[in-house]
Write an enzyme that holds these catalytic residues in place. Structure first.
Site, PDB file in Angstrom:
ATOM      1  CD  GLU A  88     -39.025 -12.615 -58.209  1.00 12.92           C
ATOM      2  OE1 GLU A  88     -38.777 -12.855 -56.794  1.00 12.92           O
ATOM      3  OE2 GLU A  88     -38.552 -11.544 -58.523  1.00 12.92           O
ATOM      4  CB  CYS A 101     -43.126  -6.526 -65.632  1.00 13.47           C
ATOM      5  SG  CYS A 101     -41.560  -6.853 -66.309  1.00 13.47           S
ATOM      6  CB  CYS A 108     -31.709 -14.038 -68.327  1.00 18.58           C
ATOM      7  SG  CYS A 108     -31.483 -13.160 -70.127  1.00 18.58           S
ATOM      8  CB  CYS A 112     -27.372  -7.908 -68.939  1.00 19.64           C
ATOM      9  SG  CYS A 112     -28.087  -8.305 -70.741  1.00 19.64           S
ATOM     10  CB  CYS A 115     -29.780  -7.878 -65.147  1.00 20.46           C
ATOM     11  SG  CYS A 115     -31.423  -8.600 -65.301  1.00 20.46           S
ATOM     12  CG  HIS A 217     -28.809  -0.800 -70.746  1.00 24.35           C
ATOM     13  ND1 HIS A 217     -29.921  -0.300 -70.229  1.00 24.35           N
ATOM     14  CD2 HIS A 217     -29.147  -1.912 -71.339  1.00 24.35           C
ATOM     15  CE1 HIS A 217     -30.745  -1.222 -70.043  1.00 24.35           C
ATOM     16  NE2 HIS A 217     -30.380  -2.284 -70.624  1.00 24.35           N
ATOM     17  CB  CYS A 344     -36.593  -1.944 -64.015  1.00 24.08           C
ATOM     18  SG  CYS A 344     -35.725  -2.292 -65.669  1.00 24.08           S
TER      19      CYS A 344
END
Length: 375
Positions: A88, A101, A108, A112, A115, A217, A344
């Site tokens: 995306e 973006c 990934c 994390c 996410c 974070h 995000c």
């Protein structure tokens, strides 16, 4: 041809075709400025060269499986990569700029916890052509939109994947983004976001001159290791030292953005804000500049199956006030595109997972009695 930056394309024309290097410049303009992929339409090239190119090369752009606009003007594309994989890409218009973006991997591997991309697992790195192809798709679309505010002014490597885990392909693609024969973006308008791969931050400081954003974070190792498992390998102190080196390596770089996703009851308490303020002040004092650190607070964007919740607005502002009162430059990112899952942390695409993480996430979701909308 999308795989090559200017230097690579010049070498290819000279060494492979025996042509003058300036031919690479002509072809780059056709591809990136005029969005032409058919060599036969590149009319300032001779017929013999066009025929040679048709035999020896191709311009393969991503397959747009769907494009979806948001009510707020955000636009998301699902782009087919190979087989059943898709990634995306999101365009976010604002009053004075338009930001794209861009993804760097199919899925990934960093896991994390907050996410959505992480729940999809990991398949592979994207090629340079697949990275710059996302820019090509967006630029062609925006070229058909007459409104000035819809133009592409910024690119952020903040989509699916960890960009520094795909270093060579990402750096080559960013070179095309910044090349006048490519998309002509200023160095500071191309931003790479990393979860904190310290050795690659050092390498990036030497090989590319782009803006750096760090997905922080949490300001302490215990909490950050829970949220960002990479922190177990490169803890906060090592990460901040790498950020210092990044700015010191080039006098033109004046700041680093630290991204902080606020999750209710997890990392959004006043003590967390004070820890972050101390860390940012130490960094700014080392750099002898109050503006060396910029904090971007991101309200958590929920996705199906997550255990995290968004911090209430009043707590977001209270967190921001603690930082501002401590002289830390702090902005709150406005959520955009959440009605099309383009905000995000919400990107997920279609990933043929090689890590089994997708299956594990679905198992946990079923145990919780939830529904997996990604299945």
């Amino acid at each position: 041809m999308l795989e090559l930056d200017r230097a690579g394309l010049e070498r290819w024309f000279a060494d492979t075709l025996g042509e003058q290097r300036f031919r690479a410049h002509q072809v780059m303009k056709w591809i990136h400025h005029r969005h032409v992929t058919d060599f036969g339409q590149m009319t300032d090239l001779g017929k013999a060269l066009r025929a040679k190119l048709e035999q020896r090369a191709e311009v393969r752009v991503p397959d747009v499986q769907f494009d979806k606009p948001s009510a707020d003007g955000t636009h998301k594309w699902l782009l087919g990569m190979d087989g059943r994989n898709a990634i995306e890409t999101v365009y976010i218009p604002d009053k004075t700029r338009g930001t794209l973006c861009v993804s760097s991997q199919v899925g990934c591997a960093l896991n994390c916890q907050f996410c959505s991309t992480a729940t999809q697992g990991f398949n592979r790195n994207l090629s340079t052509a697949e990275i710059i192809g996302q820019v090509w798709v967006a630029a062609r679309h925006l070229g058909n939109v007459p409104h000035q505010q819809r133009r592409l002014t910024n690119v952020v490597m903040m989509g699916m994947g960890e960009p520094l885990a795909n270093f060579d392909n990402v750096v080559r693609a960013m070179s095309v983004m910044r090349d006048d024969l490519g998309y002509g973006l200023a160095n500071k308008r191309v931003t790479l976001s990393t979860a904190g791969m310290v050795p690659m931050i050092d390498r990036l400081s030497v090989e590319s001159d782009v803006s750096l954003a760090v997905s922080l974070h949490a300001a302490n190792d215990e909490l950050r290791s829970e949220l960002v498992p990479l922190n177990k390998k490169y803890p906060v102190a090592e990460l901040m030292d790498a950020c210092v080196r990044y700015l010191q390596a080039n006098s033109r770089r004046d700041s680093i953005t630290f991204e902080y996703t606020l999750m209710h009851g997890v990392n959004d308490r006043p003590e967390h804000a004070r820890q972050l303020a101390r860390l940012m002040r130490q960094f700014c004092n080392t750099m002898q500049s109050r503006e060396a650190a910029k904090v971007n607070l991101i309200p958590f964007n929920p996705f199906p199956g997550t255990r995290f919740e968004r911090t209430p607005e009043e707590d977001v502002r209270a967190f921001q006030k603690i930082l501002i009162d401590a002289n830390v430059l702090t902005l709150v990112r406005r959520t955009r595109g959440d009605d099309i899952d383009a905000a995000c942390g919400q990107l997920k695409g279609q990933v043929m997972d090689r890590t089994r993480r997708q299956a594990e996430f679905r198992r946990r979701l079923q145990e919780q009695g939830g529904v997996d909308h990604a299945a």
